[in-house]
Scaffold this active site. Structure first.
Site, PDB file in Angstrom:
ATOM      1  N   CYS A  80      50.022  41.487  53.310  1.00  7.69           N
ATOM      2  CA  CYS A  80      49.789  40.260  54.015  1.00  7.69           C
ATOM      3  C   CYS A  80      50.996  39.531  53.728  1.00  7.69           C
ATOM      4  CB  CYS A  80      48.527  39.645  53.555  1.00  7.69           C
ATOM      5  SG  CYS A  80      48.298  38.438  55.011  1.00  7.69           S
ATOM      6  N   HIS A 168      44.636  43.714  55.212  1.00  4.38           N
ATOM      7  CA  HIS A 168      44.175  43.719  54.010  1.00  4.38           C
ATOM      8  C   HIS A 168      43.343  44.922  53.404  1.00  4.38           C
ATOM      9  CE1 HIS A 168      44.923  39.495  52.715  1.00  4.38           C
ATOM     10  NE2 HIS A 168      44.938  39.142  53.950  1.00  4.38           N
ATOM     11  N   GLU A 170      42.385  45.902  50.651  1.00  2.00           N
ATOM     12  CA  GLU A 170      41.543  45.548  49.717  1.00  2.00           C
ATOM     13  C   GLU A 170      39.975  44.997  50.141  1.00  2.00           C
ATOM     14  OE1 GLU A 170      43.802  43.908  50.463  1.00  2.00           O
ATOM     15  OE2 GLU A 170      43.616  41.781  49.988  1.00  2.00           O
ATOM     16  N   SER A 222      26.002  34.872  21.770  1.00  2.00           N
ATOM     17  CA  SER A 222      25.383  34.302  22.630  1.00  2.00           C
ATOM     18  C   SER A 222      24.025  35.087  23.223  1.00  2.00           C
ATOM     19  CB  SER A 222      26.070  33.944  23.944  1.00  2.00           C
ATOM     20  OG  SER A 222      26.146  34.955  24.791  1.00  2.00           O
ATOM     21  N   GLY A 224      24.332  37.054  25.379  1.00  2.00           N
ATOM     22  CA  GLY A 224      24.685  37.803  26.556  1.00  2.00           C
ATOM     23  C   GLY A 224      25.674  39.285  26.333  1.00  2.00           C
TER      24      GLY A 224
END
Ligand code: XMP
Length: 518
Positions: A80, A168, A170, A222, A224
């Site tokens: 692009c 594009h 992607e 954490s 996580g």
């Protein structure tokens, strides 16, 4: 053997990260760097991709870069704006398109012999999104694909490894976009496709050993997935010289502190668990403003963490579970901070700690794959994201230990329910609702409503269930949970959680709402 890499130069497009994802999906390592930060002395680079941009090549503030040291040395693919920028710079003509070219188009003619289009079907659908268009190519450049409206949909500099595509590849709607990127990355650049969780673990553990030597490292856990995977990886590299600190601010999920500490100990981590809930409850008493709550928790957290960290007097490093999207968002070259990230910060300067971020190149799903590679338990790896301030941002109004208890009980019923309720997809795969949603939780509302239980009139709290689907938390949709499931959860909560007589379901998407209520 040296790790090959593709460099993606970021000109500020919203889809730059997606290009990175697509390259990684080809088992090829890549780095997204600001458009003007090409690492000229890095000989592991095998190819360069120039991203799109919010600017036109004619905008005074448009990003410009000198490609003379790259052109002719490495394969280049401009996408692009990247394609328009090269066409414009090398003497072609770029003009404002009569109408903005946006949406689906088809490659009605293309050069079948061109290595970029190997394996392409006729009329392949591509996705366009630009206001400018290339009306004349530079000398020595050749059109290699056109759509109905765009003649120079793709070009190549003849005899050179330099391509530009105005669509594009992607995005999902470019149906053979991944094939085009494969043709570039593997076919043209010669990627060995040897980037995998196993190779990542091996390389990173060796690098950490070399980087850290006999130094001691502190890491804030954490519960996580990111900080946990970072800890296990560091533990592989330096064993007990890693000290982890896990602070309980009193607003974690029901039994979470206990359960996660147990998990960490099973993983062989050296963890200091600090129960600081009383400090947080007293500082938060009577506070209703959401931002003030966050500030109090953020500061309190840093204070508690620092007090523990200071005891480890010989520490030289602070490790964090920062991942790639956290950094790209904060590095965003257009200067707009989309989301500030919330890792432990503000350690006192006099501690002179250096920062170690072993996951800084990984996307979330790659972190999970690395976790599996390290043999971590599945429930730690698939755990939903949970906000740093915890249930505090899910209790609207002031916070009391009693409200936290009510919310923990309701949340526990909802989350356990999601884990236990399985559905079978079209291919016969069984999956729990928990694994089908990005994130879920319960919110305690600051209202009471009238109900009836047995012969008694009740006047009690209402809670809202929140469950969303998402891929990155930047946008999210409310999860379409089965009605039978919601009916069961509602009954279970009202029957078992004292103080709640009404359950609602939040059907707002993000944007315009956010995932958390505060
Ligand atoms: P929102 O509510 O902004 O949340 O749509 C997006 C994601 O970020 C999480 N979140 C936080 N995480 N500290 C964190 O560590 C915070 O203060 C915080 N606020 C929101 C949220 O749970 C969701 O995953």
């Amino acid at each position: 053997m040296q790790q090959q890499k593709i460099i993606i130069l970021d000109f500020g497009s919203q889809t730059t990260q997606l290009i990175g994802r697509r390259v990684r999906e080809l088992d090829t390592f890549c780095e997204i760097l600001p458009y003007n930060k090409f690492p000229h002395d890095d000989d592991s680079v095998i190819g360069v991709i120039l991203s799109g941009s919010p600017y036109s090549v004619y905008d005074p503030e448009a990003f410009k870069v000198d490609l003379s040291r790259i052109r002719g040395r490495l394969p280049i693919l401009g996408i692009c704006y990247g394609a328009q920028y090269m066409a414009h710079t090398y003497g072609g003509r770029v003009e404002r398109a009569e109408s903005r070219e946006y949406g689906r188009a088809h490659l009605c003619t293309f050069d079948r012999e061109n290595p970029l289009f190997e394996g392409f079907a006729d009329n392949s659908q591509v996705w366009m999104s630009h206001g400018d268009t290339i009306t004349a190519l530079p000398e020595g450049f050749r059109t290699i694909a056109s759509t109905e409206k765009v003649i120079n949909a793709a070009y190549q500099a003849e005899g050179e490894k330099l391509w530009g595509v105005q669509f594009h590849p992607e995005v999902f709607h470019s149906l053979q976009g991944s094939l085009l990127l494969r043709n570039f990355v593997v076919g043209i650049c010669g990627s060995r496709q040897d980037w995998s969780p196993a190779s990542f673990v091996e390389t990173t553990v060796n690098e950490l050993k070399a980087q850290l030597g006999n130094d001691r490292v502190i890491l804030g856990l954490s519960g996580g997935v990111d900080s946990s995977v970072a800890a296990v990886l560091l533990n592989r590299a330096i064993g007990d010289r890693l000290t982890c600190i896990f602070v309980d601010h009193g607003m974690l999920r029901k039994n979470e502190f206990r359960d996660v500490m147990r998990d960490y100990e099973c993983l062989g981590l050296n963890v200091i668990g600090v129960d600081a809930s009383e400090k947080f409850f007293s500082e938060l008493a009577g506070v209703t403003d959401p931002e003030r709550k966050r500030k109090i928790i953020g500061k309190g957290f840093v204070d508690v963490f620092n007090a523990e960290a200071r005891k480890i007097t010989d520490a030289k490093w602070l490790a964090q579970g920062t991942i790639y999207p956290d950094r790209i968002e904060s590095l965003n070259i257009t200067g707009k901070v989309i989301k500030s990230h919330h890792n432990v910060g503000g350690l006192p300067e006099e501690m002179h700690l250096q920062l170690c971020e072993p996951l800084k190149w990984l996307f979330k799903d790659e972190v999970r794959r690395v976790g599996r590679q390290l043999g971590m338990p599945e429930h730690l790896i698939t755990r939903h994201p949970f906000p740093g301030p915890g249930l505090a941002v899910r209790i609207l109004g002031d916070i009391t230990p009693e409200k936290v208890r009510v919310l923990q009980d309701a949340d526990d019923i909802f989350i356990r329910g999601l884990r236990e309720w399985k559905t079978v997809d079209a291919e016969g795969r069984e999956q729990s609702l928990y694994d089908q949603v990005w994130q879920a939780g319960v919110v305690l509302l600051p209202v009471k409503s009238v109900g009836v239980m047995g012969d008694e009139r009740t006047y009690e709290r209402a809670v809202a269930l929140r469950a969303v689907t998402s891929t990155d938390a930047m946008t999210a949709d409310w999860a379409h949970l089965p009605y039978e499931f919601m009916a069961k959860v509602s009954t279970d909560i009202i029957n078992h959680v004292r103080g709640v007589n009404r359950v609602c379901y939040d059907i707002s998407s993000k944007p315009p709402s956010t995932i958390e209520w505060e």
